[in-house]
Write a protein that holds these residues in place. Structure first.
Motif, PDB file in Angstrom:
ATOM      1  N   SER A 210       0.825  -1.206   0.000  1.00  0.00           N
ATOM      2  CA  SER A 210       0.000   0.000   0.000  1.00  0.00           C
ATOM      3  C   SER A 210       0.857   1.253   0.000  1.00  0.00           C
ATOM      4  O   SER A 210       2.040   1.224   0.357  1.00  0.00           O
ATOM      5  CB  SER A 210      -0.933   0.019   1.215  1.00  0.00           C
ATOM      6  N   VAL A 212       0.403   5.421   1.287  1.00  0.00           N
ATOM      7  CA  VAL A 212      -0.438   6.327   2.065  1.00  0.00           C
ATOM      8  C   VAL A 212      -0.215   7.761   1.593  1.00  0.00           C
ATOM      9  O   VAL A 212       0.916   8.249   1.570  1.00  0.00           O
ATOM     10  CB  VAL A 212      -0.140   6.226   3.574  1.00  0.00           C
ATOM     11  N   GLU A 272      -2.643  -1.129  -2.883  1.00  0.00           N
ATOM     12  CA  GLU A 272      -3.749  -0.271  -2.493  1.00  0.00           C
ATOM     13  C   GLU A 272      -3.253   1.135  -2.167  1.00  0.00           C
ATOM     14  O   GLU A 272      -2.112   1.324  -1.736  1.00  0.00           O
ATOM     15  CB  GLU A 272      -4.461  -0.846  -1.253  1.00  0.00           C
ATOM     16  N   GLU A 274      -4.089   4.285   0.304  1.00  0.00           N
ATOM     17  CA  GLU A 274      -4.828   4.688   1.497  1.00  0.00           C
ATOM     18  C   GLU A 274      -4.695   6.202   1.680  1.00  0.00           C
ATOM     19  O   GLU A 274      -3.704   6.799   1.258  1.00  0.00           O
ATOM     20  CB  GLU A 274      -4.277   3.963   2.732  1.00  0.00           C
ATOM     21  N   TRP A 275      -5.692   6.794   2.316  1.00  0.00           N
ATOM     22  CA  TRP A 275      -5.716   8.239   2.494  1.00  0.00           C
ATOM     23  C   TRP A 275      -5.778   8.578   3.973  1.00  0.00           C
ATOM     24  O   TRP A 275      -6.685   8.142   4.686  1.00  0.00           O
ATOM     25  CB  TRP A 275      -6.898   8.856   1.743  1.00  0.00           C
ATOM     26  N   ASP A 276      -4.803   9.361   4.418  1.00  0.00           N
ATOM     27  CA  ASP A 276      -4.734   9.771   5.823  1.00  0.00           C
ATOM     28  C   ASP A 276      -5.542  11.061   5.988  1.00  0.00           C
ATOM     29  O   ASP A 276      -5.038  12.164   5.783  1.00  0.00           O
ATOM     30  CB  ASP A 276      -3.274  10.004   6.227  1.00  0.00           C
TER      31      ASP A 276
END
Length: 324
Positions: A210, A212, A272, A274-276
């Motif tokens: 992933s 981020v 993938e 992902e968004w923080d």
């Protein structure tokens, strides 16, 4: 807004002395490549170690010696949000000195055509979207880079003053977010697109599951390939003569989430994203109105997918030296 002023096309002389200030930077190097490809045979450039544009006497002496007929002023002290916010005095003082020295020396030397390059950060933080040229000076600037923006606004005003007082057909252009060969891919100093390219490329090479990214991915941004920017600069020099600065962009934007997916596809990352969402998004949208540019007869030609793919290829070919 008054209509863009186009004048009878006057091709620049390909054998005339043409000085590109900042010829080793992202924009300046692209302009140099474009001019070479278009047959200009007397290009002049000086690195900052060869000519400190903050040194007024040195700049005046350089112009007296080289006597350029054409000039593109692409030299500037630039940086990301952190640098701009931390060192506002440097960004204001250095850029003002660079601009005043080059423009004064060019005026004394009788430069025929000059193009001053600014930045879309000159416009108010909450300008109506898409941002028109007449939005300039109608509201508050983004506080994190207001010093840099004020310097660039001063440059626009300087060009307009020279036009009024001396009748010189000098012009200004304000690019949107630029990317391409020669960009800054450093982990701490890069803008969003080169930062994403580096991040996704390293993740693909490492086999990470992933990546981020900050924020929600919902803000919309406009991106222009630097080779398109270079083509626009030459077109404006040969086809536009007006007091207003001209926005240079594509007239379309994408969300950061869409941008991230284009980058992921370009580098072959299959994991993938992902968004923080605990991190800030920034301004919801920043898109330039490019009607002036279209009226002057130019539109961009390098699509975002194509441009990102070629930039990824350039980054990979130069990654070792960039990281070094």
């Amino acid at each position: 807004m008054t209509e863009a002023i186009a004048f009878e096309p006057t091709p620049l002389e390909r054998d005339a002395t043409f000085y590109v200030a900042g010829h080793r930077g992202l924009v300046g190097s692209a302009i140099w490549r474009k001019l070479e490809a278009e047959g200009f045979t007397n290009l002049v450039g000086r690195s900052s170690s060869e000519l400190d544009l903050k040194d007024r006497e040195a700049v005046i002496a350089f112009f007296r010696e080289t006597k350029p007929k054409y000039v593109v002023l692409a030299a500037a002290k630039v940086g990301g949000i952190l640098a701009n916010n931390t060192y506002p005095v440097d960004f204001l003082s250095d850029n003002l000195r660079i601009q005043v020295n080059v423009l004064d020396a060019a005026l004394e030397a009788g430069v025929d055509r000059l193009l001053f390059l600014g930045s879309s950060c000159i416009y108010p933080k909450f300008a109506e979207q898409p941002i028109r040229e007449d939005s300039l000076l109608t509201g508050h600037l983004e506080p994190t880079n207001d010093a840099y923006a004020i310097a660039k606004i001063a440059g626009i005003m300087h060009i307009q003053a020279i036009r009024r007082q001396y009748g010189k057909p000098w012009i200004s252009a304000m690019p949107t977010n630029l990317y391409g060969p020669g960009d800054n891919f450093s982990p701490t100093g890069s803008h969003v697109l080169p930062a994403l390219i580096r991040r996704y490329d390293e993740a693909a090479r490492n086999g990470d599951a992933s990546v981020v990214n900050w924020g929600t991915g919902s803000p919309r941004r406009e991106f222009l390939h630097v080779d398109d920017m270079a083509a626009a600069c030459l077109h404006l020099l040969e086809n536009y003569d007006g007091p207003s600065q001209v926005n240079v962009g594509t007239g379309s934007d994408v969300t950061i989430k869409e941008l991230a997916q284009i980058v992921a596809d370009a580098v072959g990352f299959e994991g993938e994203t992902e968004w923080d969402i605990s991190k800030p998004d920034g301004t919801p949208q920043k898109l330039l109105d490019v009607s002036y540019l279209a009226d002057a007869g130019w539109t961009s030609s390098i699509g975002l997918d194509e441009g990102i793919r070629s930039t990824v290829e350039w980054y990979r070919a130069n990654a070792l030296s960039l990281r070094g």
